[in-house]
Design an enzyme around this catalytic site. Structure first.
Site, PDB file in Angstrom:
ATOM      1  N   ARG A 175       0.840  -1.472  -0.025  1.00 27.01           N
ATOM      2  CA  ARG A 175      -0.051  -0.063   0.088  1.00 27.01           C
ATOM      3  C   ARG A 175       0.772   1.106  -0.035  1.00 27.01           C
ATOM      4  NH1 ARG A 175      -4.442  -0.801   4.373  1.00 27.01           N
ATOM      5  NH2 ARG A 175      -3.784  -2.592   3.972  1.00 27.01           N
ATOM      6  N   THR A 176       1.872   1.006   0.824  1.00 29.55           N
ATOM      7  CA  THR A 176       2.676   2.420   0.832  1.00 29.55           C
ATOM      8  C   THR A 176       3.394   2.982  -0.460  1.00 29.55           C
ATOM      9  OG1 THR A 176       3.284   2.099   3.014  1.00 29.55           O
ATOM     10  CG2 THR A 176       4.355   3.716   2.220  1.00 29.55           C
ATOM     11  N   LYS A 198      23.104  -7.748  -3.560  1.00 24.47           N
ATOM     12  CA  LYS A 198      24.343  -8.386  -4.009  1.00 24.47           C
ATOM     13  C   LYS A 198      25.448  -8.100  -3.007  1.00 24.47           C
ATOM     14  CE  LYS A 198      22.839  -8.018  -8.738  1.00 24.47           C
ATOM     15  NZ  LYS A 198      22.428  -7.161  -9.788  1.00 24.47           N
ATOM     16  N   HIS A 257       7.467   6.861  10.407  1.00 24.41           N
ATOM     17  CA  HIS A 257       6.702   6.655   9.356  1.00 24.41           C
ATOM     18  C   HIS A 257       5.893   8.157   9.232  1.00 24.41           C
ATOM     19  CE1 HIS A 257       4.674   5.253   6.020  1.00 24.41           C
ATOM     20  NE2 HIS A 257       4.210   4.114   6.199  1.00 24.41           N
ATOM     21  N   ARG A 272      12.138   3.100   2.210  1.00 25.95           N
ATOM     22  CA  ARG A 272      11.704   2.174   3.326  1.00 25.95           C
ATOM     23  C   ARG A 272      12.874   1.245   3.685  1.00 25.95           C
ATOM     24  NH1 ARG A 272       5.795  -0.836   4.571  1.00 25.95           N
ATOM     25  NH2 ARG A 272       5.705   1.352   5.046  1.00 25.95           N
TER      26      ARG A 272
END
Lengths: 325, 433
Positions: free
Chosen positions: A73-74, A101, A151, A123
């Site tokens: 959703r974000t 990696k 957030h 995020r």
């Protein structure tokens, strides 16, 4: 209360430069600035409900979504916000990026920065990752969740949902319930809601309450019924099962018995109280479907809608700031 | 190599600070053949220097060279962090004339041949005196005892598993019992491993707000109580490595009062900083043990001033940028400290928290005595390991100008007092500021 339908000119007239280059924490905004952002977001809500949603406020800008944790959703909310404002949006997720990696966050940041993104939405599972990234990026960094820290756009969209439901935030009593310890949503909301004049309570079992939470300016409760007694808003947090490193609660059924929100417990809240949840929900763990799906009570769908508008407001304000520098 | 190594030298007009004798006052020191030939307390008489080279100290502090019990290098195994040579240069620049390197290298210093290797490398480098600590358990795994006796014979000055607590109480008991048979010192950092698992900071309001996983400071006391009980049981000599919390100090004081053979060190970082210094996730302040609250910092300062804490260490732990420029919980812990140890310690003198003699004792004669080293004193016949320092001169620490290969100094950009003028090891100048 719903906002008056607004046109593009109204939105333009409300645009203001964001106070900082980056949006890392809810403390980046003072009360006046947060209110201005909410006003701006209100305008975008109206626009988002029209058929023609596309604007050109961010035309020519590049928005990069950099997600080191999975989020549906974000990420889509930021993507839609960017696209509706006319920006080019690039999505990068951990599985496809070179992070897997062994490249460090800083190396990734330097590499991406060379591609000249105007805004980077990040995020990351580590607290402080957004602030670290901000040191190495020329554009704006928007924190879409850093570990257990913050957030801030979630707090903004939560405030927007509350203000539209109640007409004001000042004086509201908001109970934030559940896994406060691991919740960045809780930390940003405590800061944002207190800044906007709400009384905040934190409710949860002692093992899920951060040490020192009683000094956050919020009242701390360990009994859900006591904690939500007389509250206008009951904000349930996701029981972050994937973050549990040990047995912090004995079982999900015991958790639901004492801390899950059902209609009986909700009866302790103020008449007309609304229920919120940042999603995704664990139905039957922290919230009963009966409550979550009752549109007379639940603001959960509104939160998702407000998410796009709130993020459009943030992006617009940050872009206005970029223009000025 | 250096002409001053052979030529007699006289350091006059100094402020002599000799903690072994408790003297802090004017005086001079004459050096010949690498040894202190004479110590003259009081105003220097005429003709003190004879035919020697004369250095006028102009009132600067002349003290025994520092003895640092806890220095990590990357040699062998991680030379990009720090080599024995770069560590020795950093030590010389910081007035540290004896260092004890830690065994958590690759390979681990858990047998005599690795001790040999380090001491041989150090002899080739010269500069400062390098001693080695051996591992207490094989591979620092906390399971089977390392060859404590053989390493001791090869020159290891104490045994330790460095940052890894020995979890198994039976293993710890046997290490203490066995080492006690040789009179060897065992150093152990007290931290309950379960409480501190995954922690990057000290539990509390600050860590809670920052979303950092914290460990309660009580985890130190819990493990310390076990260690003290085992030291009492076995009669062995225990060095409590880097004590950092007020609660643990209470336990330490009780054990000392009972006559347990226990000593304690504190790192200069825990005397200088608190958890708030982490600020906006600055990884140079990520340490083991983590920085504590201000009450704890005040408590360790008081314990140092009262003598409850015996030794101050730099806890020098080089970490290159790639290990530090990471999100806080992923970053390597540790800070370099050899070159800033003395100026940072002098802050406590300038703040009138402790006397100069007591502070210098904690980095010279006390650690030397603890290990039985012939160092740390201004005495006739002692090795001429000396530091000359203008203790009032202001300096601004610039990490990029430090000698360490890694630049992870938490003092970077800080203003301190204490300019290093001269460091002598065995009468030879190894650093000139």
């Amino acid at each position: 209360m719903t906002a008056q339908p607004l046109g593009l000119d109204d939105v333009r007239s409300r645009t203001f430069p964001f106070p900082r280059r980056h949006f890392i924490s809810a403390v980046d905004l003072n009360r006046v600035q947060a209110t201005e952002l909410l006003d701006l977001a209100d305008g975008f809500v109206a626009l988002n409900r029209q058929k023609a949603k596309k604007l050109d406020l961010l035309k020519g800008r590049t928005l990069m979504n950099l997600f080191f944790e999975n989020s549906t959703r974000t990420q889509s909310s930021f993507e839609l916000a960017g696209k509706r404002l006319g920006a080019d949006v690039v999505n990068m997720s951990a599985s496809s990026s070179s992070m897997s990696k062994g490249e460090t966050l800083i190396d990734t940041a330097v590499t991406l920065n060379a591609m000249k993104p105007d805004m980077v939405v990040v995020r990351h599972p580590s607290s402080g990752a957004a602030a670290l990234l901000a040191q190495k990026v020329d554009g704006s960094v928007i924190n879409a969740g850093d570990g257990q820290h913050e957030h801030p756009t979630q707090a903004l969209l939560d405030a927007l949902s509350m203000r539209r439901a109640f007409g004001h935030i000042d004086g509201l009593t908001v109970a934030i319930c559940g896994d406060v310890l691991h919740s960045r949503v809780a930390r940003s909301n405590v800061l944002m809601l207190q800044c906007l004049g709400a009384r905040v309570r934190l409710v949860g079992p002692p093992t899920l309450m951060p040490t020192g939470a009683e000094r956050w300016g919020a009242d701390v409760f360990h009994d859900l019924s006591d904690g939500i007694a007389g509250a206008d808003v009951v904000m349930m947090l996701r029981l972050q099962l994937e973050r549990m490193t040990g047995a912090l609660v004995p079982s999900t059924r015991e958790y639901f018995r004492f801390y899950g929100l059902d209609r009986a417990k909700l009866a302790h809240a103020a008449p007309g109280a609304r229920v919120m949840h940042p999603g995704p929900m664990n139905r039957g763990v922290e919230i009963d479907s009966d409550v979550a799906d009752d549109l007379k009570i639940s603001l959960i769908q509104d939160q998702v809608e407000m998410g796009v508008a709130a993020r459009m407001a943030v992006l617009t304000a940050l872009a206005a700031r970029l223009d000025n520098t | 190599m250096n002409p001053t190594a052979t030529r007699p030298l006289a350091l006059i007009n100094a402020r002599l600070v000799d903690p072994a004798s408790g003297y802090d006052g004017p005086g001079a020191v004459r050096i010949a053949g690498g040894l202190i030939e004479d110590v003259i307390q009081g105003a220097a008489p005429e003709g003190v220097s004879g035919d020697s080279e004369i250095i006028d100290c102009r009132g600067a502090m002349l003290a025994p060279g520092l003895v640092d019990l806890r220095v990590k290098t990357g040699e062998p195994g991680a030379e990009t962090k720090e080599t024995l040579e770069s560590a020795a240069r950093a030590a010389a620049a910081g007035g540290v004339t004896s260092i004890v390197v830690q065994p958590d290298t690759d390979p681990v210093v858990d047998e005599a041949s690795v001790v040999d290797f380090i001491l041989r490398r150090a002899r080739d480098i010269g500069l400062v005196r390098v001693h080695a600590a051996g591992a207490a358990t094989q591979g620092l795994q906390g399971q089977r005892m390392a060859e404590i006796g053989l390493m001791r014979e090869a020159g290891a000055v104490y045994v330790t598993d460095v940052d890894r607590p020995i979890v198994d109480s039976l293993v710890m008991r046997r290490v203490l019992t066995y080492a006690g048979g040789f009179g060897a010192l065992v150093a152990h950092r007290p931290a309950d491993p379960y409480l501190s698992a995954g922690a990057a900071a000290t539990e509390g309001e600050f860590a809670g707000r920052m979303g950092l996983r914290g460990v309660t400071a009580m985890a130190e006391r819990i493990m310390l109580e076990r260690d003290l009980a085992l030291a009492e049981l076995t009669g062995a000599r225990l060095l409590v490595d880097q004590i950092s919390s007020a609660q643990a100090l209470d336990s330490l004081a009780r054990a000392k009062a009972r006559g347990v053979k226990v000593w304690a060190s504190v790192s200069i970082n825990h005397l200088s900083f608190n958890e708030i210094d982490i600020g906006d996730y600055r990884t140079f302040y990520k340490l083991t043990p983590p920085l504590r609250c201000e009450d704890d910092r005040q408590a360790v300062i008081e314990a140092l001033a009262s003598g409850l804490i015996d030794v101050v260490v730099s806890a020098h732990a080089p970490a290159p940028a790639e290990d530090k420029r990471l999100p806080f919980d992923e970053a390597a812990p540790g800070a370099i400290g050899l070159e800033t140890l003395l100026p940072a310690l002098l802050s406590l003198y300038h703040d009138q928290r402790a006397s100069l003699v007591d502070l210098i004792a904690a980095v010279t004669v006390k650690p030397a005595q603890l290990l039985g080293l012939n160092a740390g004193r201004l005495a006739k016949g002692a090795a001429a390991d000396l530091v000359l320092c203008d203790i009032d001169a202001p300096i601004v620490v610039d990490a990029n100008r430090l000698m360490s290969r890694s630049k992870n100094s938490p003092f970077d950009g800080r203003s301190l007092q204490g300019k290093m003028l001269l460091t002598l090891v065995g009468g030879r100048v190894v650093h000139r500021g």
